[in-house]
Design a protein around this motif. Sequence first.
Motif, PDB file in Angstrom:
ATOM      1  N   LYS A  65       0.814  -1.219   0.000  1.00 26.80           N
ATOM      2  CA  LYS A  65       0.000   0.000   0.000  1.00 26.80           C
ATOM      3  C   LYS A  65       0.849   1.270   0.000  1.00 26.80           C
ATOM      4  N   ARG A  66       2.050   1.198   0.575  1.00 26.83           N
ATOM      5  CA  ARG A  66       2.893   2.393   0.672  1.00 26.83           C
ATOM      6  C   ARG A  66       4.287   2.130   0.091  1.00 26.83           C
ATOM      7  N   PRO A  67       4.373   1.814  -1.204  1.00 24.13           N
ATOM      8  CA  PRO A  67       5.688   1.582  -1.817  1.00 24.13           C
ATOM      9  C   PRO A  67       6.543   2.846  -1.865  1.00 24.13           C
ATOM     10  N   GLY A  78       7.449   6.803  10.805  1.00 24.45           N
ATOM     11  CA  GLY A  78       7.437   8.230  10.513  1.00 24.45           C
ATOM     12  C   GLY A  78       6.136   8.685   9.896  1.00 24.45           C
ATOM     13  N   ALA A  79       5.609   7.881   8.956  1.00 24.11           N
ATOM     14  CA  ALA A  79       4.350   8.242   8.300  1.00 24.11           C
ATOM     15  C   ALA A  79       3.191   8.244   9.290  1.00 24.11           C
ATOM     16  N   GLY A  80       3.261   7.349  10.268  1.00 25.93           N
ATOM     17  CA  GLY A  80       2.156   7.254  11.218  1.00 25.93           C
ATOM     18  C   GLY A  80       2.266   8.184  12.398  1.00 25.93           C
ATOM     19  N   LEU A  84       9.461  11.857  15.540  1.00 25.76           N
ATOM     20  CA  LEU A  84       9.818  11.167  16.788  1.00 25.76           C
ATOM     21  C   LEU A  84       9.529   9.675  16.673  1.00 25.76           C
ATOM     22  N   GLY A  85       8.401   9.316  16.049  1.00 26.71           N
ATOM     23  CA  GLY A  85       8.083   7.906  15.839  1.00 26.71           C
ATOM     24  C   GLY A  85       9.150   7.218  15.013  1.00 26.71           C
ATOM     25  N   GLU A  86       9.605   7.884  13.948  1.00 25.34           N
ATOM     26  CA  GLU A  86      10.650   7.298  13.107  1.00 25.34           C
ATOM     27  C   GLU A  86      11.968   7.206  13.868  1.00 25.34           C
ATOM     28  N   PHE A  87      12.268   8.221  14.680  1.00 23.70           N
ATOM     29  CA  PHE A  87      13.504   8.175  15.462  1.00 23.70           C
ATOM     30  C   PHE A  87      13.481   7.007  16.444  1.00 23.70           C
ATOM     31  N   LEU A 376       6.337  -2.914  17.226  1.00 19.91           N
ATOM     32  CA  LEU A 376       5.082  -2.356  17.744  1.00 19.91           C
ATOM     33  C   LEU A 376       4.616  -1.186  16.889  1.00 19.91           C
ATOM     34  N   LEU A 377       5.528  -0.324  16.478  1.00 19.60           N
ATOM     35  CA  LEU A 377       5.155   0.835  15.656  1.00 19.60           C
ATOM     36  C   LEU A 377       4.649   0.399  14.278  1.00 19.60           C
TER      37      LEU A 377
END
Length: 472
Positions: A65-67, A78-80, A84-87, A376-377
């Motif tokens: 869905k997200r190529p 990061g997208a979600g 900070l989530g990506e880090f 988890l993320l």
Amino acid sequence: MENKKGISRTELIALIVSSCIGTGIFGITTNVAAAAAPGPALLAWLFVGIGILFLVLSLNNLSNKRPDLKAGIFSYAGAGFGPLGEFISGWSYWLSAWLGNIAFATMLMSSLGTFIPMFKGGQNLASIIVAIIFCWILTLLVNQGVESASFINSIGTVFKVIPLVLFIILMIIGFKGGLFTADFWGHVANNMSKGTTTGSVWEQIKGTMMTLIWVFIGVEGASVMSHRAKNRSQAEQATIIGFILLVLIYVMISILPYGHLSRAALAAGGQPALGSVLEAVVGHWGAVMINVGLIISTIISWLSWTMLPAETTMLVADDKAMPKIWGKVNAKGAPTTSLMITGVLQTIFLFSLLFTQQAYEFAYSLAAAAILFSYLLVGLYQMKYSAENQEWGQFTVGLIASIFQLICMVLAGWSQVLLVSISFIPGFIIYWQNCKEQNHKMSGAEKTVIILVLLLSILAIYFVANGTIAIG
């Protein structure tokens, strides 16, 4: 109609299996036997297998869905959940990768101990010094732009698979059903159960979880490779087939030895466990065969996993979730700063193993705990993306994947997760530097998450200080 060039289904299955089978499978017998009898061990495989399956399905769906998200599991976070989530995802994955190298080092030196007695056990001063030298040789090689070629991976796969196949065949031959079922649920506590966990089935299942998660680290590589397949359908099929093959191999390797040796004997076998088991069953040549395969397999895997931590920080830095210096590459295309930092940390951690009774288990349990944050993320973003697009079946997949990771964090690996949280103290300083560099003003939600994680790290330090969490 022109056929699209790409990796075939069979080749992709081989890549998936190869990426997951590392040193963990060579040590799994001892670790599982110490924690669980055959019955609870089989239930643990069922539980962890279902949890990892839903993680794989989430990765498969997001890859389709997200190529556009090129950094894989980090960019999903990061997208979600923003930078900070990506880090957090990238930092956890980076930590897991180099802690896994510590486990590699301990297992490699233990294997060499079969031939050179001074390295026996893998965590004396001689072993640690040689492991540090080896670590820096690999670091400097990667810094010169050395990349893993396909033929090197193929050689590594052969030396991984042949000893494992022979081990399974030898375990099937002479399997004793009476010994296997003698204490199937692990309730009998006597002199023959010394060194093993007895009690409730759930307690035994919990005791195996971090071990089982450790051997699945790398399964996320399947989603990364799916865009190179001849078509998406073949990639999805290969992912599921590869996962099933891994489960079958892991279950046979860890369960069949219960039909040859008592559970206490398996638990006391030491590392590498498969060598100890075969030595007890067929003689010294069995240990030699396993250890030769393991030494070559570990060296090749260690080279790849020396690249991975640096590759992780480079991808996260490219997405502007870490300071640019972490992604800066030299003339050979290698991220020197990240490699050097990782090498220094590995050196320090290797010396700490002088004070740890079970070095291999300590290293891999921390690596498994760290990867849970990244996994988890993925599950949470699968839920968020699916809810936004009203794909409720996929939402359920993400929900189950997320619940599984949380169960592992809270019930099975809470002490390891707390120890990992300490790493976020310097981590968030680096993230703060990145915010300044990117002129990013932290939101209230980001500050709240940082405060909560730092509180966990303070709690971890307190528990270590008062002995609630024992290191060593």
